[in-house]
Design a protein around this motif. Structure first.
Motif, PDB file in Angstrom:
ATOM      1  N   LEU A  76      -5.102 -17.400 -23.215  1.00 48.02           N
ATOM      2  CA  LEU A  76      -6.548 -17.181 -22.753  1.00 48.02           C
ATOM      3  C   LEU A  76      -6.510 -15.835 -23.030  1.00 48.02           C
ATOM      4  CD1 LEU A  76      -8.932 -17.901 -21.495  1.00 48.02           C
ATOM      5  CD2 LEU A  76      -8.049 -16.833 -19.158  1.00 48.02           C
ATOM      6  N   ARG A  77      -7.961 -15.990 -24.401  1.00 45.91           N
ATOM      7  CA  ARG A  77      -7.592 -14.079 -24.235  1.00 45.91           C
ATOM      8  C   ARG A  77      -9.221 -13.588 -24.492  1.00 45.91           C
ATOM      9  NH1 ARG A  77      -4.539 -12.247 -28.852  1.00 45.91           N
ATOM     10  NH2 ARG A  77      -5.909  -9.957 -29.272  1.00 45.91           N
ATOM     11  N   LEU A  78      -9.120 -12.101 -23.353  1.00 42.18           N
ATOM     12  CA  LEU A  78     -10.653 -12.336 -22.776  1.00 42.18           C
ATOM     13  C   LEU A  78     -11.569 -10.867 -23.667  1.00 42.18           C
ATOM     14  CD1 LEU A  78      -9.016 -12.104 -19.736  1.00 42.18           C
ATOM     15  CD2 LEU A  78     -10.104 -13.836 -20.289  1.00 42.18           C
TER      16      LEU A  78
ATOM     17  N   ALA B 262     -14.901  -8.799 -21.756  1.00 39.89           N
ATOM     18  CA  ALA B 262     -15.200  -8.525 -21.376  1.00 39.89           C
ATOM     19  C   ALA B 262     -16.963  -7.963 -21.618  1.00 39.89           C
ATOM     20  CB  ALA B 262     -15.048  -6.928 -20.466  1.00 39.89           C
TER      21      ALA B 262
ATOM     22  N   LEU C 227     -10.137  -4.787 -17.370  1.00 36.54           N
ATOM     23  CA  LEU C 227     -10.552  -5.911 -18.556  1.00 36.54           C
ATOM     24  C   LEU C 227     -12.350  -4.578 -19.801  1.00 36.54           C
ATOM     25  CD1 LEU C 227     -11.545  -8.761 -16.187  1.00 36.54           C
ATOM     26  CD2 LEU C 227     -10.102  -8.859 -18.588  1.00 36.54           C
ATOM     27  N   LEU C 228     -13.135  -4.068 -19.155  1.00 34.43           N
ATOM     28  CA  LEU C 228     -13.705  -3.312 -19.263  1.00 34.43           C
ATOM     29  C   LEU C 228     -12.803  -2.314 -20.393  1.00 34.43           C
ATOM     30  CD1 LEU C 228     -16.439  -2.547 -16.851  1.00 34.43           C
ATOM     31  CD2 LEU C 228     -16.695  -3.983 -18.552  1.00 34.43           C
TER      32      LEU C 228
ATOM     33  N   ASP D  24      -9.088  -4.146 -26.840  1.00 34.18           N
ATOM     34  CA  ASP D  24      -8.064  -5.532 -27.824  1.00 34.18           C
ATOM     35  C   ASP D  24      -7.977  -6.856 -26.974  1.00 34.18           C
ATOM     36  OD1 ASP D  24      -7.196  -4.983 -25.576  1.00 34.18           O
ATOM     37  OD2 ASP D  24      -4.678  -4.863 -26.657  1.00 34.18           O
ATOM     38  N   HIS D  25      -9.029  -7.442 -26.709  1.00 37.96           N
ATOM     39  CA  HIS D  25      -9.331  -9.067 -26.093  1.00 37.96           C
ATOM     40  C   HIS D  25      -7.594  -9.358 -25.419  1.00 37.96           C
ATOM     41  CE1 HIS D  25     -12.812  -8.540 -28.444  1.00 37.96           C
ATOM     42  NE2 HIS D  25     -12.693  -7.880 -29.060  1.00 37.96           N
ATOM     43  N   PRO D  26      -7.492  -8.241 -24.359  1.00 37.06           N
ATOM     44  CA  PRO D  26      -6.385  -8.496 -23.748  1.00 37.06           C
ATOM     45  C   PRO D  26      -6.078  -9.687 -23.323  1.00 37.06           C
ATOM     46  CG  PRO D  26      -7.203  -7.816 -22.523  1.00 37.06           C
ATOM     47  CD  PRO D  26      -8.754  -7.621 -23.305  1.00 37.06           C
ATOM     48  N   THR D  27      -4.604 -10.715 -23.068  1.00 37.06           N
ATOM     49  CA  THR D  27      -4.741 -12.029 -22.482  1.00 37.06           C
ATOM     50  C   THR D  27      -4.131 -11.801 -20.809  1.00 37.06           C
ATOM     51  OG1 THR D  27      -2.111 -11.362 -22.695  1.00 37.06           O
ATOM     52  CG2 THR D  27      -2.727 -12.201 -24.275  1.00 37.06           C
ATOM     53  N   PRO D  28      -4.382 -12.893 -20.301  1.00 38.86           N
ATOM     54  CA  PRO D  28      -4.215 -12.216 -18.559  1.00 38.86           C
ATOM     55  C   PRO D  28      -2.710 -10.974 -18.076  1.00 38.86           C
ATOM     56  CG  PRO D  28      -4.645 -14.367 -18.828  1.00 38.86           C
ATOM     57  CD  PRO D  28      -4.449 -14.182 -19.648  1.00 38.86           C
TER      58      PRO D  28
ATOM     59  N   VAL E  97     -12.600 -15.051 -25.449  1.00 33.77           N
ATOM     60  CA  VAL E  97     -12.881 -15.781 -27.170  1.00 33.77           C
ATOM     61  C   VAL E  97     -12.550 -17.129 -28.311  1.00 33.77           C
ATOM     62  CG1 VAL E  97     -11.525 -14.560 -29.338  1.00 33.77           C
ATOM     63  CG2 VAL E  97     -11.742 -13.519 -27.249  1.00 33.77           C
TER      64      VAL E  97
END
Lengths: 150, 150
Positions: free
Chosen positions: A81-83, A85, B30-31, B35-39, B74
Motif C-alpha cells: 500500500l502506498r499512501l 495525504a 502521513l501529511l 514520498d507516498h509512504p508505505t504503512p 496511490v
DNA sequence: CTAGCTGCAAAGTCTTTGCCAGGAA
DNA sequence: TTCCTGGCAAAGACTTTGCAGCTAG
C-alpha cells in the motif's frame, strides 16, 4: 490459433525462453482474458487444460513474461500500500525500476480528454495520470550495468 | 502546529472518530511524508514519538483514514497483481468500489499534457490514465444500501 | 458509563524460493 | 548432454483479525 503458436514460439526464441506447453497455455489465457486477471484467475483458467499445473508455475511464468515485456502490470505499486495525504488533484511521475513516485502539480497538467463513450451508468469522479519512465539514478545504474556486461 | 491539531480534531469529530494521540501522530506523519509512504514507513516515523505503538494500530488507522477519505491510496490495485497482455497504448476506467478495470482505447483519448518541468534526467516512456469513479452495478448497490439505512 | 481504541499475537492472503526430477534445445 | 522448467512444499512479505484492558466522549 496456428498463428498464435507461431508468434508465441517466435517471441520465446527471441527472449531466450524455452517453449513449453504450460508456458504457451498460460500466455494464451492471458491474451484471451479481457478483464485484467489476477494470477489466481489465470491459474483457474489454465487448470481446465492442464489440471496438474501448479500455482507456482503460473507465478513464475507471469514474472518471466513481465521481465521480457511480453506482459505488463496494471499498477506498478501492487506490492504494498502506498499512501497519499495530498487530497488536492495532482498526478504522479513513476519510475518503472525503483517505483518511486513524484508528485506533479495539477496546475501544470492539461488533463486527458476521453472522446469516446463510457459504459452506461459509470459515474466518473476523478482522473489519475501516471507518467511512467525511468528516473535519473535508475537510468544511470542501468547503463553502467549494460557496459559492464559487454 | 496548533492549526494542524485544530483541523485534525475537527475532521475526527466530523467523521465520528475518537481523537487519540496515536491517531494524531500517525496522521501528522502521513501529511508530512512527501514520498507516498508505505504503512511500514509510517510505522518507523511514528515509533520515534511513540515507541510502544504497534504496527497493527498503524494499519487500523490508515484503513480508517481511507474509509473516511482523509487519505487516498496511490493505486487501487495494490492488493493483488493485475495483468494486462494488451501492449498497445490504452487507458483504464476503474471502479473505486469493486476495482474492476475496463479498457479505454487510446484513439478515443487525448493524452494529458504536462507543461511543467520533470525532474532532471527522468526519461519519460509512456503515460497511463486512470479514470476513476463508480461503475453502474456498484452505484446501484450503494444507493439501495443508503435507502435501507435511512 | 459506554463505545471505540490500543497493543499483542495469531491467522490470513498473496507471492517467492529451493529443490529435484523431467523435458527442451 | 546441458540448461531450463514444472511441481511441490516451505518460507516470506504484507495485512487483517480477535481479544482484553484502557481511553475519550
Amino acid at each position: 490459433m496456428e498463428d498464435f503458436l507461431a508468434v508465441f514460439r517466435d517471441r520465446c526464441k527471441r527472449h531466450g525462453l524455452a517453449f513449453t506447453h504450460q508456458r504457451q497455455v498460460i500466455y494464451q489465457a492471458l491474451l484471451a482474458a479481457k478483464d485484467h486477471p489476477t494470477p489466481e484467475a489465470i491459474y483457474d483458467i489454465v487448470r481446465e487444460r492442464i489440471p496438474s499445473i501448479s500455482l507456482g508455475t503460473v507465478y513464475k511464468n507471469i514474472k518471466t513474461f513481465l521481465d521480457v515485456d511480453m506482459l505488463c502490470e496494471v499498477s506498478l505499486h501492487h506490492g504494498s500500500l502506498r499512501l497519499d495525504a495530498n487530497l488536492h488533484a495532482h498526478h504522479h511521475l513513476v519510475c518503472r525500476i525503483c517505483r518511486s513516485i513524484t508528485d506533479l502539480d495539477e496546475s501544470e497538467m492539461e488533463p486527458a480528454r476521453f472522446t469516446g463513450k463510457f459504459p452506461r451508468g459509470f459515474r466518473v469522479q476523478r482522473q489519475n495520470v501516471e507518467i511512467i519512465g525511468i528516473c535519473a539514478p535508475c537510468a544511470q545504474k542501468q547503463s553502467s550495468k549494460k557496459q559492464s556486461s559487454n
